[in-house]
Design a protein around this motif. Sequence first.
Motif, mmCIF file in Angstrom:
data_model
loop_
_atom_site.group_PDB
_atom_site.id
_atom_site.type_symbol
_atom_site.label_atom_id
_atom_site.label_comp_id
_atom_site.label_asym_id
_atom_site.label_seq_id
_atom_site.Cartn_x
_atom_site.Cartn_y
_atom_site.Cartn_z
ATOM 1 N N GLY A 64 0.808 -1.210 0.000
ATOM 2 C CA GLY A 64 0.000 0.000 0.000
ATOM 3 C C GLY A 64 0.839 1.257 0.000
ATOM 4 N N ILE A 65 0.176 2.400 -0.073
ATOM 5 C CA ILE A 65 0.813 3.716 -0.047
ATOM 6 C C ILE A 65 0.198 4.510 1.107
ATOM 7 C CG2 ILE A 65 1.218 5.869 -1.279
ATOM 8 C CD1 ILE A 65 2.692 3.578 -2.530
ATOM 9 N N VAL A 66 1.040 5.132 1.913
ATOM 10 C CA VAL A 66 0.546 5.949 3.024
ATOM 11 C C VAL A 66 -0.245 7.117 2.454
ATOM 12 C CG1 VAL A 66 1.161 7.324 5.043
ATOM 13 C CG2 VAL A 66 2.528 5.308 4.453
ATOM 14 N N LYS A 67 -1.483 7.258 2.927
ATOM 15 C CA LYS A 67 -2.335 8.340 2.450
ATOM 16 C C LYS A 67 -2.232 9.561 3.355
ATOM 17 C CE LYS A 67 -5.646 5.081 0.450
ATOM 18 N NZ LYS A 67 -7.036 4.566 0.487
ATOM 19 N N GLN A 68 -2.677 10.684 2.831
ATOM 20 C CA GLN A 68 -2.651 11.920 3.597
ATOM 21 C C GLN A 68 -3.443 11.747 4.890
ATOM 22 O OE1 GLN A 68 -0.854 14.450 2.106
ATOM 23 N NE2 GLN A 68 -0.900 15.485 4.092
ATOM 24 N N GLY A 69 -2.842 12.129 6.010
ATOM 25 C CA GLY A 69 -3.515 12.048 7.298
ATOM 26 C C GLY A 69 -3.330 10.719 8.021
ATOM 27 N N GLN A 70 -2.761 9.719 7.336
ATOM 28 C CA GLN A 70 -2.528 8.425 7.986
ATOM 29 C C GLN A 70 -1.215 8.437 8.755
ATOM 30 O OE1 GLN A 70 -2.716 5.464 4.836
ATOM 31 N NE2 GLN A 70 -4.880 5.054 5.280
ATOM 32 N N ASN A 71 -1.196 7.716 9.869
ATOM 33 C CA ASN A 71 0.028 7.521 10.641
ATOM 34 C C ASN A 71 0.153 6.040 10.976
ATOM 35 O OD1 ASN A 71 -1.795 7.067 12.749
ATOM 36 N ND2 ASN A 71 -1.577 9.148 13.550
ATOM 37 N N LEU A 72 1.196 5.679 11.718
ATOM 38 C CA LEU A 72 1.431 4.275 12.032
ATOM 39 C C LEU A 72 0.255 3.667 12.791
ATOM 40 C CD1 LEU A 72 3.346 1.837 12.012
ATOM 41 C CD2 LEU A 72 4.302 2.669 14.168
ATOM 42 N N SER A 73 -0.250 4.377 13.776
ATOM 43 C CA SER A 73 -1.362 3.856 14.583
ATOM 44 C C SER A 73 -2.589 3.584 13.720
ATOM 45 C CB SER A 73 -1.717 4.846 15.704
ATOM 46 O OG SER A 73 -0.618 5.035 16.570
ATOM 47 N N TYR A 74 -2.874 4.500 12.813
ATOM 48 C CA TYR A 74 -4.045 4.343 11.939
ATOM 49 C C TYR A 74 -3.892 3.096 11.060
ATOM 50 C CZ TYR A 74 -7.603 5.461 8.438
ATOM 51 O OH TYR A 74 -8.688 5.408 7.602
ATOM 52 N N ILE A 75 -2.719 2.934 10.450
ATOM 53 C CA ILE A 75 -2.509 1.810 9.524
ATOM 54 C C ILE A 75 -2.563 0.480 10.264
ATOM 55 C CG2 ILE A 75 -0.889 0.762 7.897
ATOM 56 C CD1 ILE A 75 0.131 3.601 7.303
ATOM 57 N N LEU A 76 -1.881 0.392 11.413
ATOM 58 C CA LEU A 76 -1.863 -0.865 12.167
ATOM 59 C C LEU A 76 -3.244 -1.204 12.714
ATOM 60 C CD1 LEU A 76 1.548 -0.684 14.102
ATOM 61 C CD2 LEU A 76 1.020 -1.821 11.932
ATOM 62 N N SER A 77 -3.951 -0.220 13.213
ATOM 63 C CA SER A 77 -5.304 -0.463 13.716
ATOM 64 C C SER A 77 -6.222 -0.939 12.602
ATOM 65 C CB SER A 77 -5.877 0.811 14.360
ATOM 66 O OG SER A 77 -5.091 1.202 15.467
#
Length: 415
Positions: A64-77
């Motif tokens: 995937g590609i990190v989207k605007q506003g995403q951080n590590l916590s958001y992606i892992l959750s």
Amino acid sequence: MRIRKKYSITVGALLALSALMLIFLPKRTANDVLDEVQVTDSVEVKEIVYKYGIPTDDYEVDYGIVKQGQNLSYILSDHGLSHNTVHQVNEKAEGVFDVRKIRAGQAYAVFTTRDSVPQTVFFVYEETPKSYVVFDLRGDCAVRRGENPSEWREKEVKGRVESSLWVAMQNRDTSPLLAMVLSNIYGWSIDFFDLKKDDEFRVIYEQEYVNGQSLDNFRVRAAAFHHMDSTYYAIPFVQDGEELYYNEKGNSLEGAFLKAPLDFYRISSRFSNARFHPVLKRYRAHHGVDYAAPAGTPVYAVGNGKVIAKAYQRNGGGNYIKIRHNSVYVTTYMHLSRFAKGISVGSEVKQKQIIGYVGSTGLSTGPHLDFRVHEHGKPINPLTIKSQPKKPISAQNRAQFTVLCDSLVRRLGSL
């Protein structure tokens, strides 16, 4: 008697033929036996494919590609990790990777098990095309850095300057960032703000590749730059454990001062005793050189020295820094948007160390750097500052350098 004689001759011939066959037939070896075993008892061995040091066949991989506003916590959750696990991962990352630096647009990969109830076990963030960070989400969790294998490919480029070196590189299907590398190498010899039309460059260089993708990492193996009726050679050579670039005479290209305190931007105003001031609307002396550049452009110390002033001048230079280099020279950098971290009065700075960033503070109509030089307390034109070279090729290294230099100069000439 005749029959026995004929029989004995026949038997003798057969015995002789058998002996010859034993002599000339190839002998059986241990390897022949092994080959037979390998053919009859061969077992297909499946090659294990690794990515980021992880066997990919053992897991499902979601890229995937990190989207605007995403951080590590958001992606892992979003991939089923609990808040406790996310908190644990953040703690493990301390001292290895600052999770706040995960940026939008960067690639990542999520590894999950192939079980009936998939479990996320690895998260990999690609910091750059070459470097990555692996978050091991199993057990107590762990975080490590890694690098993709790379290769260096040798290339050559030759061209002429029409408008700028940057554009000339692009016209030759070469990364314009190679121009930045050349500006660093020739920073003491050529003023890259004052290139002339039809100036010519020839470069032998290496560029780094990862997975077939070119990176903006270069190693210049030899260069020749024709400027102002002179040809400037750059030949790398290791002396006293340090690799420097030398001209064809064995003199170092590195001097006591850089030609300019920032990379590649336009001179908007030169040294003058009577310049029309755009704000004050009157003529007055301008004992410096203005470099027009975008706000935030890094500003370098042109040489080693000590910071003797760091202040703000409201109706003049705005944020400015003064550096004393020796008993002769003092340089001043004005209109900075901000100072570099750790810079204070008394700080020792190194050549090409970032000391601040271009801005428009003080009496200014737009972002630029006002750079000034004082020699024995008197202002001099910064574009004429003398730059003393470092130590030349020593006598004991002269023969080795000459052989290398001659071969590279011939090769550059044949491009």
